[in-house]
Design a protein around this motif. Sequence first.
Motif, PDB file in Angstrom:
ATOM      1  N   CYS A 186       0.859  -1.191   0.000  1.00 23.97           N
ATOM      2  CA  CYS A 186       0.000   0.000   0.000  1.00 23.97           C
ATOM      3  C   CYS A 186       0.890   1.233   0.000  1.00 23.97           C
ATOM      4  CB  CYS A 186      -0.931  -0.002   1.219  1.00 23.97           C
ATOM      5  SG  CYS A 186      -0.049   0.075   2.799  1.00 23.97           S
ATOM      6  N   CYS A 217       1.081   3.607   2.351  1.00 19.14           N
ATOM      7  CA  CYS A 217       1.356   4.196   3.671  1.00 19.14           C
ATOM      8  C   CYS A 217       2.856   4.401   3.862  1.00 19.14           C
ATOM      9  CB  CYS A 217       0.850   3.282   4.778  1.00 19.14           C
ATOM     10  SG  CYS A 217      -0.939   3.175   4.833  1.00 19.14           S
ATOM     11  N   CYS A 257      -3.852   2.061   6.561  1.00 15.88           N
ATOM     12  CA  CYS A 257      -4.943   2.224   5.602  1.00 15.88           C
ATOM     13  C   CYS A 257      -5.683   0.885   5.514  1.00 15.88           C
ATOM     14  CB  CYS A 257      -4.393   2.652   4.237  1.00 15.88           C
ATOM     15  SG  CYS A 257      -3.602   1.298   3.346  1.00 15.88           S
TER      16      CYS A 257
END
Length: 494
Positions: A32, A34, A47
């Motif tokens: 992801c 992040c 997230c």
Amino acid sequence: MTVTYDEALTRYEPVFGLETHVELGTRTKMFCGCLTTFGGEPNSQVCPVCLGLPGSLPVVNRTSIEYTVKIGLALNCSIASWCRFARKNYFYPDMPKNFQISQYDEPLCTDGYLDVSVGGEIVRVGIERVHLEEDTGKSLHVGGATGRIHGAEYSLVDYNRAGIPLVEIVTKPVPGTGFLAPEVARAYVTELRDVLRSLDVSDVRMEEGSMRCDVNTSLSVLGSGVWGTRTETKNVNSLRSVERAVRTEIERQAAVLDEGGRVIQETRHFHEDTGATTSGRSKEEAQDYRYFPEPDLVPVAPAAEWVESIRASLPELPSARRARLISSWALTDLEFESMRNAGALDAVEATIAAGASSGDARKWWMGELARRANEAGVEMASLPITPADVARVSALVSAGTLNDRLARQVLDGVLAAEGTPDEVVAKRGLAVVSDDSALLAAIDEAIAANLDVAEKVRSGKVAASGVIVGAVIKATKGKADAARVRDLVLERLS
Ligand SMILES: [Zn+2]
């Protein structure tokens, strides 16, 4: 019953292996976007993907694949042309998905090696595999005395670390190192850390947990050729502890075997304070992680040209640097190791680049500055002096402006933030007195005060001139060049 290390080695042959987890220094997480920054407010870098919420889908971070290929190439591994991630299913409170995305039977890098040097001997440590997975979150147990879950009132979970790319580097078993096993294990982790640092793929800070080691140790009865049962000591988090963990397990297992017992296959915890290991989870019944290929991710298929371009971009690795420095600085293996262990290589190399000879650069860093760093209890690199400063001091000595004694005072001044070497020389009035007329006046005074000695020198006892030279050096507060003074004294008394 206790068995000393030396006794254990008379009956048993140790075999060890290491599994090292390294957090990659990518800007964002494995699957992801992040951020991976260390030390953020708990649960501020999360997230739906890294929290494992239903319906979220992971996407592989390309940089993490590139970093892993880099590591594999630097460790002389083969790079898979096609491989998949797998789900490793188990429950753990700091693992939000209840499975970890890892690699199982299709690792990205396999079958390499790393050469390490111990006492001037090279030992080749085989690398079984290098694979990529995601890190877990972190639990904090509150209210107990020990910080462990036992006795705690409640626990908190921080998922900032969940999903940070984690590389696992697994060695093959390393037999045949005998007495040196603990040292070889430590040298391997040191060399691996240096390799990873040179690749710039991780900050490899063992104290912050971005590099963590599990140490496997077993004993076989000397000459039997049959390997014993191994234990796995988890989370050994300093170089010194790696060495101690192997040593401790050798002693402990030897005592068990000597009593006719059997070593139990289990994980063990290492205690930094005592150096002892204690029993953790038994591994007698292999846990079934029900691995299966991760259905939410496409396979990873690094193109051969891409892998070759990564290979071509690899920096100079520590082993190559070692060979280059040993040859260009004319060092023995042991001299090199002591400089590396003192953390002096970068400083010495930069000082030479700034114009000093290799002999002078080594002399100042490994002598005077190593001593100062030691006294202050800091790393040499954090002393408030630059390689350019040291090169300048060395140039002033070569030019005859400073002698070694004055040079040490200049280093004092630079370390005390009084300015550059030239500024310290000017402020403290440290330059050698090179003006012969000033020296001659001091020499005449010294001769007048030591007429009997002067007479001996005149009659041919040249060695006696030391008294007069010494008096001149004292009178000029150490700023005179002793060799020049001696020449002038002998000329005066000839
Ligand atoms: Zn996330």
